[in-house]
Design a protein around this motif. Structure first.
Motif, PDB file in Angstrom:
ATOM      1  N   ASP A 211       0.463  -1.360   0.246  1.00 41.31           N
ATOM      2  CA  ASP A 211      -0.204  -0.206  -0.339  1.00 41.31           C
ATOM      3  C   ASP A 211       0.531   1.177  -0.105  1.00 41.31           C
ATOM      4  O   ASP A 211       1.315   1.485   0.287  1.00 41.31           O
ATOM      5  N   ILE A 212       1.215   2.336  -0.764  1.00 41.89           N
ATOM      6  CA  ILE A 212       1.597   3.787  -1.097  1.00 41.89           C
ATOM      7  C   ILE A 212       0.340   4.820  -0.930  1.00 41.89           C
ATOM      8  O   ILE A 212      -1.006   4.952  -1.538  1.00 41.89           O
ATOM      9  N   THR A 213       1.084   5.486   0.410  1.00 41.92           N
ATOM     10  CA  THR A 213       0.518   6.391   0.674  1.00 41.92           C
ATOM     11  C   THR A 213       1.374   7.590   0.375  1.00 41.92           C
ATOM     12  O   THR A 213       2.450   7.441   0.556  1.00 41.92           O
ATOM     13  N   GLU A 214       1.018   8.899   1.160  1.00 41.18           N
ATOM     14  CA  GLU A 214       1.938  10.010   1.132  1.00 41.18           C
ATOM     15  C   GLU A 214       3.577  10.052   1.950  1.00 41.18           C
ATOM     16  O   GLU A 214       3.232  11.002   1.892  1.00 41.18           O
ATOM     17  N   ARG A 215       3.037   9.360   3.313  1.00 40.84           N
ATOM     18  CA  ARG A 215       3.189   8.865   4.148  1.00 40.84           C
ATOM     19  C   ARG A 215       4.508   7.731   4.129  1.00 40.84           C
ATOM     20  O   ARG A 215       5.618   7.377   4.806  1.00 40.84           O
ATOM     21  N   GLY A 216       4.147   6.616   2.977  1.00 46.45           N
ATOM     22  CA  GLY A 216       5.489   5.854   2.181  1.00 46.45           C
ATOM     23  C   GLY A 216       4.782   5.011   1.851  1.00 46.45           C
ATOM     24  O   GLY A 216       3.732   4.572   2.068  1.00 46.45           O
ATOM     25  N   GLU A 217       5.662   3.314   2.554  1.00 43.65           N
ATOM     26  CA  GLU A 217       4.568   2.215   1.982  1.00 43.65           C
ATOM     27  C   GLU A 217       4.162   1.304   2.956  1.00 43.65           C
ATOM     28  O   GLU A 217       4.911   1.160   3.738  1.00 43.65           O
ATOM     29  N   THR A 218       3.085   0.690   3.124  1.00 40.30           N
ATOM     30  CA  THR A 218       3.388  -0.386   3.807  1.00 40.30           C
ATOM     31  C   THR A 218       3.351  -1.589   2.915  1.00 40.30           C
ATOM     32  O   THR A 218       2.105  -1.923   2.318  1.00 40.30           O
ATOM     33  N   ILE A 219       4.147  -2.661   4.040  1.00 41.73           N
ATOM     34  CA  ILE A 219       3.625  -4.129   3.243  1.00 41.73           C
ATOM     35  C   ILE A 219       3.306  -5.343   3.851  1.00 41.73           C
ATOM     36  O   ILE A 219       3.500  -4.747   4.925  1.00 41.73           O
ATOM     37  N   THR A 220       2.167  -5.783   3.194  1.00 42.37           N
ATOM     38  CA  THR A 220       1.380  -7.076   4.613  1.00 42.37           C
ATOM     39  C   THR A 220       2.010  -7.880   3.585  1.00 42.37           C
ATOM     40  O   THR A 220       1.013  -8.544   2.776  1.00 42.37           O
ATOM     41  N   GLU A 221       2.112  -8.917   4.219  1.00 44.13           N
ATOM     42  CA  GLU A 221       2.459 -10.601   3.487  1.00 44.13           C
ATOM     43  C   GLU A 221       1.937 -11.394   4.047  1.00 44.13           C
ATOM     44  O   GLU A 221       1.644 -11.795   5.571  1.00 44.13           O
ATOM     45  N   GLY A 222       1.662 -12.607   3.944  1.00 44.71           N
ATOM     46  CA  GLY A 222       1.446 -14.146   4.007  1.00 44.71           C
ATOM     47  C   GLY A 222       0.886 -15.414   3.516  1.00 44.71           C
ATOM     48  O   GLY A 222       1.527 -15.138   2.063  1.00 44.71           O
ATOM     49  N   TYR A 223       0.672 -16.211   3.897  1.00 49.74           N
ATOM     50  CA  TYR A 223       0.386 -17.611   2.905  1.00 49.74           C
ATOM     51  C   TYR A 223      -0.225 -17.568   2.419  1.00 49.74           C
ATOM     52  O   TYR A 223      -0.114 -17.724   1.206  1.00 49.74           O
ATOM     53  N   ALA A 224      -1.981 -17.336   3.096  1.00 45.92           N
ATOM     54  CA  ALA A 224      -2.686 -17.313   1.990  1.00 45.92           C
ATOM     55  C   ALA A 224      -4.031 -16.321   2.432  1.00 45.92           C
ATOM     56  O   ALA A 224      -4.396 -16.328   3.609  1.00 45.92           O
ATOM     57  N   VAL A 225      -5.151 -15.915   1.684  1.00 49.19           N
ATOM     58  CA  VAL A 225      -5.996 -15.296   1.744  1.00 49.19           C
ATOM     59  C   VAL A 225      -6.541 -15.044   0.438  1.00 49.19           C
ATOM     60  O   VAL A 225      -6.493 -15.548  -0.525  1.00 49.19           O
ATOM     61  N   ASP A 226      -8.578 -14.982   0.892  1.00 52.92           N
ATOM     62  CA  ASP A 226      -9.046 -14.852   0.042  1.00 52.92           C
ATOM     63  C   ASP A 226      -9.343 -13.746  -0.137  1.00 52.92           C
ATOM     64  O   ASP A 226      -9.670 -12.627   0.362  1.00 52.92           O
ATOM     65  N   THR A 227      -9.220 -13.248  -2.148  1.00 55.80           N
ATOM     66  CA  THR A 227      -9.793 -12.062  -2.237  1.00 55.80           C
ATOM     67  C   THR A 227     -10.446 -11.766  -3.226  1.00 55.80           C
ATOM     68  O   THR A 227     -11.288 -12.678  -3.924  1.00 55.80           O
TER      69      THR A 227
END
Length: 359
Positions: A211-227
């Motif tokens: 996720d990219i915002t004006e304050r910087g980047e946030t990175i989220t990681e994981g093994y499995a997810v539904d989207t």
């Protein structure tokens, strides 16, 4: 407009000749097709009922595909017979003009054109589903199994990407989903694998969200997810005959949806859509041409007219096939490619009308 006895006579004879020719050709087509496929049916142990069901759906498909050729041949055969028996001379001698004589032919062409459109739009799509399924199961599966480099605009500002997608497992590899605000990238989701779960739901494996915002980047990681991603497997891999399964309204809806996503592999769908409407005009053009060619009694009889008619009919089908291939390759617009054979045959109709038709 009231129809006279002579009109009903011509309509009855013309349509009778057409349907008799269709039945005869279909009997031959079924025998030839079965001879070609019988070894594969035996190899796959196809039950008798499945073979019977296949040919019940094969007959309307093949009859509809050959209808322009049969319309032309039936018109020439019937009209040459009228001319050979001096019936057309007798009609014209009573004061009936040739243009008036064309009326029952054009009414017959209208009926056959609308019948062809109805078959193309609703009957053939319904019967194509079991026909293609039976071919896939007991004959050959000619559809693509893997598609590479697939990119879709799944929603405004959202672009999905699959490096590869496997049709059988309904799984995509090296998946990415990017979200934009204007031209600015605000989020990027990647995954090693994306598996279809149904209802626009995909199961992601080894995912990373940036996720990219004006304050910087946030990175989220994981093994499995539904989207939720608004794209389905049938939107990714397009079968070579999938367009035949769609009714005309459904075909138009599919084309609009895929065009909105920026998908470029819909040329064959557009060709199929416009062909269904062009077939109505084709029945008029070939009927008119057939009447003008064969309404005069000539030395050599029906054989010469049939020979000329078959050459022109096969030339039309060849022309239609070649122009459609230009549309698929992008060398010509779809509408022009589909309607070009009709546009080329219109001046031919006028020439034959002026030179050959009795006045």
């Amino acid at each position: 407009m009231s129809l006279k006895k002579i009109d009903w006579y011509i309509i009855r004879k013309f349509l009778g000749t057409f349907f008799f020719a269709i039945l005869l050709i279909m009997a031959i087509a079924v025998v030839l097709d079965y001879n070609e496929k019988m070894d594969n049916f035996a190899e796959h142990e196809a039950p008798t009922f499945a073979i019977f069901k296949y040919y019940c759906t094969f007959v309307p498909y093949m009859a509809n595909m050959l209808s322009p050729l049969v319309i032309f041949v039936a018109c020439i055969f019937f009209t040459s017979k009228l001319a050979g028996n001096s019936e057309i001379i007798a009609m014209l001698a009573t004061g009936i003009s040739f243009n008036r004589l064309l009326r029952p032919y054009m009414l017959s062409a209208l009926f056959l054109g609308l019948l062809t459109f109805a078959l193309n739009s609703w009957v053939i799509p319904v019967t194509s589903v079991p026909r293609l399924a039976l071919l896939k199961q007991y004959y050959k599966d000619k559809d693509k199994k893997t598609q590479y480099n697939n990119q879709f605009m799944v929603a405004p500002g959202e672009v999905a990407f699959f490096y590869s997608f496997d049709r059988d497992s309904q799984t995509g590899y090296r998946f990415a989903l990017e979200k934009f605000e204007g031209t600015q990238l605000v989020s990027r989701l990647t995954a090693d694998r994306a598996s279809w779960e149904g209802n626009d739901t995909w199961h992601l494996t080894n995912y990373k969200i940036r996720d990219i915002t004006e304050r910087g980047e946030t990175i989220t990681e994981g093994y499995a997810v539904d989207t939720v991603v608004h794209v389905a497997p049938e939107d990714i891999i397009v079968g070579s005959k999938d367009m035949e399964k769609l009714t005309t309204p459904a075909l138009k809806e599919y084309i609009d949806k895929q065009r909105g996503r920026g998908v470029g592999n819909i040329k064959e769908y557009e060709i199929e859509y416009h062909k269904r409407f062009a077939a109505i005009a084709t029945s008029f053009i070939l009927t008119f041409l057939g009447v003008c060619l064969s309404s005069k009694k000539i030395r050599g009889g029906m054989g010469i007219n049939l020979g000329i008619g078959l050459v022109l009919a096969f030339a039309y089908i060849l022309f239609q096939t070649v122009s459609s291939s230009f549309a698929v390759s992008g060398a010509m617009s779809v509408i022009l490619a589909v309607w070009l054979p009709n546009l080329v045959y219109l001046p031919l109709c006028w020439y034959v009308y002026e030179k050959k038709a009795p006045k």
